[in-house]
Scaffold this active site. Structure first.
Site, PDB file in Angstrom:
ATOM      1  N   GLU A 277     -18.789   4.886 -11.587  1.00  0.00           N
ATOM      2  CA  GLU A 277     -18.782   3.837 -10.566  1.00  0.00           C
ATOM      3  C   GLU A 277     -19.953   3.974  -9.607  1.00  0.00           C
ATOM      4  O   GLU A 277     -20.678   3.016  -9.338  1.00  0.00           O
ATOM      5  CB  GLU A 277     -17.459   3.874  -9.788  1.00  0.00           C
ATOM      6  CG  GLU A 277     -16.241   3.519 -10.622  1.00  0.00           C
ATOM      7  CD  GLU A 277     -14.964   3.689  -9.830  1.00  0.00           C
ATOM      8  OE1 GLU A 277     -14.883   3.126  -8.718  1.00  0.00           O
ATOM      9  OE2 GLU A 277     -14.050   4.405 -10.298  1.00  0.00           O
ATOM     10  N   GLU A 297      -8.127   4.162 -13.735  1.00  0.00           N
ATOM     11  CA  GLU A 297      -7.325   4.033 -12.509  1.00  0.00           C
ATOM     12  C   GLU A 297      -6.061   3.193 -12.659  1.00  0.00           C
ATOM     13  O   GLU A 297      -5.058   3.450 -11.979  1.00  0.00           O
ATOM     14  CB  GLU A 297      -8.196   3.467 -11.373  1.00  0.00           C
ATOM     15  CG  GLU A 297      -9.271   4.412 -10.877  1.00  0.00           C
ATOM     16  CD  GLU A 297     -10.579   4.312 -11.640  1.00  0.00           C
ATOM     17  OE1 GLU A 297     -11.577   4.916 -11.198  1.00  0.00           O
ATOM     18  OE2 GLU A 297     -10.614   3.630 -12.700  1.00  0.00           O
TER      19      GLU A 297
END
Length: 353
Positions: A277, A297
């Site tokens: 990310e 996630e």
């Protein structure tokens, strides 16, 4: 678990919720081959409804997409096809029906987080990085207080104490106009703990404040660049408002974005969650052969929270980003290069100041 919508049947794109607010059948599937002969007006109206829906909307194609359905491809959460990957809206899969079942399974376990992600990806595609990150931080912090995350956390046994070494977790070296940084907590696969995050933030601030630094290199020590957030710290936030403010204000990835034109990140091994990310904000991202990328996630009842809903779609489009984030499936280096998640494959990705 899914609803299928074929033209010319009446379309209801409203998200059904049960008594406690849990989404019911959040996945809506459009067999796009059935829409090839729909009128342009019908397609335009349907695309507008899809864009505004809270449902996760998935197109399924057999072969190449008919030109007439292009507005639907843009509006859907993603499209699955057994044909060539002709656009960023399409994820190629040898068995699109199996891929739909995979999405069904992911959304069945954590429907609230999945629906929140689908909507979030439509909000983070703005040019202003701070605005986009604000949306991500708000959704992530909200989900910290949700039942899906708490269920995952109980199953893991809650937070655990972390032992840190008696050395900095971020090494750096200034050589002329170049600043080289290394994440140096290989004992924990360079997991992004609060301490590592703070050290990285402070070093990046030095780079931002010094105009004489023309190049910034970021790498990770050991066989793994970064395994994501430190799971042993998950669940320690007791105030979700404070968590929102910390996630936004103490974010090293904001500075990587501001320094993107002079920043290269080298990754290797597992590049998971926060690892890819924040790396994806760099202007240049080089991966060692065999590097694998994954965004896990949703399985925790969360969404990416280290800038991934901003940085990943900017590189690969929100449609392929949605596939990675909803399924948690890893992608290999070749796929990452083909999707433009990375810019190059290097024989030695590690910097050692």
């Amino acid at each position: 678990m899914s609803r299928y919508v074929s033209d010319p049947a009446p379309v209801d794109f409203e998200l059904d919720l049960d008594a406690d607010g849990t989404p019911v059948q959040p996945l809506l599937v459009l067999p796009l081959d059935d829409w090839a002969d729909a009128s342009p007006a019908r397609i335009a109206d349907t695309a507008a409804l899809l864009s505004g829906s809270l449902c996760l909307t998935v197109g399924v194609l057999r072969g190449a997409a008919p030109p007439a359905v292009s507005p639907l491809l843009d509006a859907l959460t993603l499209t699955l096809s057994d044909g060539p990957e002709a656009s960023r809206q399409v994820v190629t899969h040898p068995d699109p029906d199996a891929a739909v079942r995979q999405l069904e399974e992911a959304t069945r376990h954590n429907p609230r987080a999945s629906v929140a992600l689908g909507r979030l990806l439509r909000q983070t595609g703005v040019a202003d990085t701070t605005v986009a990150l604000s949306s991500e931080a708000a959704v992530y912090s909200m989900l910290l207080a949700g039942t899906e995350f708490r269920t995952w956390l109980r199953g893991r046994g809650g937070p655990r104490p972390v032992t840190f070494p008696d050395r900095p977790l971020v090494r750096f070296d200034r050589s002329g106009a170049e600043l080289a940084l290394v994440l140096d907590h290989a004992e924990r696969r360079n997991a992004l703990s609060a301490r590592l995050r703070e050290e990285l933030l402070e070093v990046l601030r030095l780079a931002e404040l010094d105009p004489a630094i023309e190049r910034v290199r970021i790498a990770g020590a050991g066989p793994v660049f970064c395994s994501g957030g430190d799971l042993d710290e998950f669940g320690t936030a007791t105030d979700v408002v404070a968590a929102y403010e910390v996630r936004l204000e103490r974010a090293p990835w904001r500075i990587i974005d501001r320094l993107r034109d002079r920043t290269v990140v080298h990754v290797q091994g597992a590049c998971i969650g926060a690892g890819i990310e924040m790396a994806a904000f760099a202007g240049r991202l080089v991966a060692a052969p065999g590097t694998r990328f994954r965004l896990p996630e949703i399985a925790m009842g969360l969404v990416p929270g280290a800038g991934g809903t901003v940085s990943i779609p900017r590189r690969i489009g929100r449609w392929r980003a949605a596939w990675m984030m909803l399924t948690g499936d890893p992608i290999d280096t070749a796929t990452a290069l083909g999707w433009n998640l990375i810019d190059d494959v290097g024989t030695d990705s590690r910097a050692q100041p």
